[in-house]
Design an enzyme around this catalytic site. Structure first.
Site, PDB file in Angstrom:
ATOM      1  N   LYS A 220      -2.693  -2.241   7.817  1.00 20.07           N
ATOM      2  CA  LYS A 220      -3.863  -1.732   8.524  1.00 20.07           C
ATOM      3  C   LYS A 220      -4.004  -2.407   9.881  1.00 20.07           C
ATOM      4  O   LYS A 220      -3.619  -3.557  10.061  1.00 20.07           O
ATOM      5  CB  LYS A 220      -5.128  -1.971   7.681  1.00 20.07           C
ATOM      6  CG  LYS A 220      -5.187  -1.120   6.419  1.00 20.07           C
ATOM      7  CD  LYS A 220      -6.494  -1.346   5.684  1.00 20.07           C
ATOM      8  CE  LYS A 220      -6.603  -0.439   4.461  1.00 20.07           C
ATOM      9  NZ  LYS A 220      -7.873  -0.649   3.717  1.00 20.07           N
TER      10      LYS A 220
ATOM     11  N   ARG B   4      -0.461  -2.078  -6.904  1.00 15.26           N
ATOM     12  CA  ARG B   4      -0.826  -3.115  -5.930  1.00 15.26           C
ATOM     13  C   ARG B   4      -1.876  -4.057  -6.532  1.00 15.26           C
ATOM     14  O   ARG B   4      -1.766  -5.275  -6.414  1.00 15.26           O
ATOM     15  CB  ARG B   4      -1.354  -2.448  -4.654  1.00 15.26           C
ATOM     16  CG  ARG B   4      -1.901  -3.412  -3.601  1.00 15.26           C
ATOM     17  CD  ARG B   4      -2.248  -2.618  -2.349  1.00 15.26           C
ATOM     18  NE  ARG B   4      -3.156  -3.308  -1.443  1.00 15.26           N
ATOM     19  CZ  ARG B   4      -2.775  -4.160  -0.497  1.00 15.26           C
ATOM     20  NH1 ARG B   4      -1.487  -4.456  -0.360  1.00 15.26           N
ATOM     21  NH2 ARG B   4      -3.665  -4.716   0.302  1.00 15.26           N
TER      22      ARG B   4
ATOM     23  N   HIS C  51      -4.688  -8.807   3.517  1.00 20.73           N
ATOM     24  CA  HIS C  51      -6.143  -8.725   3.670  1.00 20.73           C
ATOM     25  C   HIS C  51      -6.585  -9.530   4.882  1.00 20.73           C
ATOM     26  O   HIS C  51      -6.203 -10.694   5.040  1.00 20.73           O
ATOM     27  CB  HIS C  51      -6.849  -9.266   2.428  1.00 20.73           C
ATOM     28  CG  HIS C  51      -6.804  -8.339   1.255  1.00 20.73           C
ATOM     29  ND1 HIS C  51      -7.007  -8.752  -0.044  1.00 20.73           N
ATOM     30  CD2 HIS C  51      -6.572  -7.001   1.186  1.00 20.73           C
ATOM     31  CE1 HIS C  51      -6.913  -7.711  -0.852  1.00 20.73           C
ATOM     32  NE2 HIS C  51      -6.649  -6.643  -0.137  1.00 20.73           N
TER      33      HIS C  51
ATOM     34  N   HIS D 120      -1.917   2.609  -6.102  1.00 24.86           N
ATOM     35  CA  HIS D 120      -2.712   1.431  -5.749  1.00 24.86           C
ATOM     36  C   HIS D 120      -2.959   0.550  -6.965  1.00 24.86           C
ATOM     37  O   HIS D 120      -3.226  -0.639  -6.828  1.00 24.86           O
ATOM     38  CB  HIS D 120      -4.032   1.870  -5.121  1.00 24.86           C
ATOM     39  CG  HIS D 120      -4.462   0.992  -3.979  1.00 24.86           C
ATOM     40  ND1 HIS D 120      -3.730   0.855  -2.820  1.00 24.86           N
ATOM     41  CD2 HIS D 120      -5.543   0.177  -3.833  1.00 24.86           C
ATOM     42  CE1 HIS D 120      -4.344   0.015  -2.008  1.00 24.86           C
ATOM     43  NE2 HIS D 120      -5.440  -0.408  -2.602  1.00 24.86           N
TER      44      HIS D 120
ATOM     45  N   TYR E 193     -10.039 -10.280  -7.135  1.00 23.88           N
ATOM     46  CA  TYR E 193      -9.061 -10.495  -8.199  1.00 23.88           C
ATOM     47  C   TYR E 193      -9.350 -11.758  -9.003  1.00 23.88           C
ATOM     48  O   TYR E 193      -8.867 -11.896 -10.119  1.00 23.88           O
ATOM     49  CB  TYR E 193      -7.645 -10.527  -7.613  1.00 23.88           C
ATOM     50  CG  TYR E 193      -7.283  -9.235  -6.940  1.00 23.88           C
ATOM     51  CD1 TYR E 193      -7.048  -8.084  -7.688  1.00 23.88           C
ATOM     52  CD2 TYR E 193      -7.221  -9.130  -5.555  1.00 23.88           C
ATOM     53  CE1 TYR E 193      -6.756  -6.875  -7.074  1.00 23.88           C
ATOM     54  CE2 TYR E 193      -6.923  -7.925  -4.935  1.00 23.88           C
ATOM     55  CZ  TYR E 193      -6.697  -6.808  -5.699  1.00 23.88           C
ATOM     56  OH  TYR E 193      -6.411  -5.612  -5.091  1.00 23.88           O
TER      57      TYR E 193
ATOM     58  N   ARG F 245       0.856  -1.181   0.000  1.00 23.90           N
ATOM     59  CA  ARG F 245       0.000   0.000   0.000  1.00 23.90           C
ATOM     60  C   ARG F 245       0.896   1.236   0.000  1.00 23.90           C
ATOM     61  O   ARG F 245       2.055   1.188   0.429  1.00 23.90           O
ATOM     62  CB  ARG F 245      -0.903   0.025   1.235  1.00 23.90           C
ATOM     63  CG  ARG F 245      -1.868  -1.145   1.352  1.00 23.90           C
ATOM     64  CD  ARG F 245      -2.695  -1.022   2.617  1.00 23.90           C
ATOM     65  NE  ARG F 245      -3.688  -2.083   2.762  1.00 23.90           N
ATOM     66  CZ  ARG F 245      -3.490  -3.213   3.432  1.00 23.90           C
ATOM     67  NH1 ARG F 245      -2.318  -3.424   4.041  1.00 23.90           N
ATOM     68  NH2 ARG F 245      -4.445  -4.120   3.515  1.00 23.90           N
TER      69      ARG F 245
END
Length: 313
Positions: A184, A256, A279, A253, A288, A159
């Protein structure tokens, strides 16, 4: 132009008083006030389309059923779930204000939810486009820095916030072909770093001292010698994309997303891609698989004998 009804005039007065308070007492920005005015006038227009006996033509007499009907009307006219969510928020705030002043007993917007909008698939570069973006040779120190950042984005699926937060202390890990990033919710993960990215980082580190301020610990720095700002990274990748003949709108992004899509196409290992992206839920990674299916569908349409169109069709 039709003459506004008395109820419409009263509605405009209420809306004006509400917006004045937002501007003067709550210091909302002119842009926010403009958006609220547009959304509340849309509510007033919907009200005027109703037969007078339905709600006496007054904003103060609307009930939840009316609001639900208005949402359905607007959705039928093409407004997206996201636009309707914003509009409902404006309406809800207005009626909350009316309730505090004793003008209504219950907020008619409470409990009303917008229809769900389909989540757009992330935009990705094709492998050829990614190579075009990264095939760039320059000895300028800023270009060496950019090359290292972009290679690392595409190599490891970072990220933007994770990349700009990297410190020089990660050099040993880079030599070993991996890097630890803090994602995150402060969740750390270890991601691989490919050969091309390691080579680009080595070239940048050899010249980093030309830009970095004394004592600066950031791996990537800007022109003033301090840790590079995310906006600068966004700007630099956009400039590179245009210089390499790619479409506008390329952003960090997207690299990514491209990393994830290309890894999934090559390996088919959804769990591994989930781990590398950081994730929390595999549902976030499954998007994806839809991109991969689109790719397969294009290949099928182009290659399968029964899928090819005959000339003239």
């Amino acid at each position: 132009m039709p003459i506004p009804t008395e109820a419409a005039v009263d509605g405009l007065v209420l809306i004006g008083a509400y917006l004045d308070e937002l501007a003067q007492q709550r210091r909302q920005s002119p842009h926010t006030i403009s958006n609220y005015r547009r959304d509340l006038r849309a509510l007033l227009s919907l009200l005027e389309e109703q037969p007078p006996e339905a709600c006496a033509g007054s904003l103060l007499r609307l009930h939840t059923a009316h609001i639900r009907r208005f949402v359905g009307v607007l959705h039928g006219r093409g407004l997206s779930g996201r636009s309707l969510a914003r509009m409902l928020s404006a309406w809800r705030g207005f009626y909350r204000w009316l309730g505090v002043r004793g003008r209504i007993e219950a907020n008619p917007v409470d409990g009303v939810r917008p229809p769900k909008s389909p989540h757009p698939l992330p935009k990705v570069l094709s492998p050829d486009e990614a190579n075009r973006l990264l095939d760039h040779a320059s000895d300028e120190v800023v270009d060496l820095r950019d090359q290292a950042m972009f290679e690392l984005f595409y190599s490891s699926g970072l990220r933007l916030a994770e990349l700009v937060a990297l410190d020089l202390s990660c050099q040993q890990e880079l030599l070993e072909g991996e890097i630890r990033v803090l994602g995150k919710r402060n969740k750390a993960r270890l991601v691989p770093v490919g050969r091309k990215a390691r080579e680009a980082i080595d070239r940048w580190l050899a010249r980093r001292g030309e830009l970095a301020a004394p004592g600066e610990n950031a791996l990537f720095v800007g022109q003033r010698g301090a840790r590079i700002h995310p906006r600068v990274v966004e700007s630099r990748i956009g400039i590179r994309a245009l210089a390499q003949g790619l479409a506008t709108g390329v952003h960090p992004h997207m690299l990514r997303h491209s990393f994830a899509s290309h890894m999934l196409q090559s390996s088919g290992d959804l769990r591994a891609v989930q781990e590398m992206l950081g994730h929390a839920s595999i549902a976030s990674t499954q998007v994806y698989t839809h991109l991969d299916f689109q790719h397969l569908a294009k290949v099928y349409d182009a290659a399968h004998p029964r899928a090819k169109r005959k000339e003239g069709e």
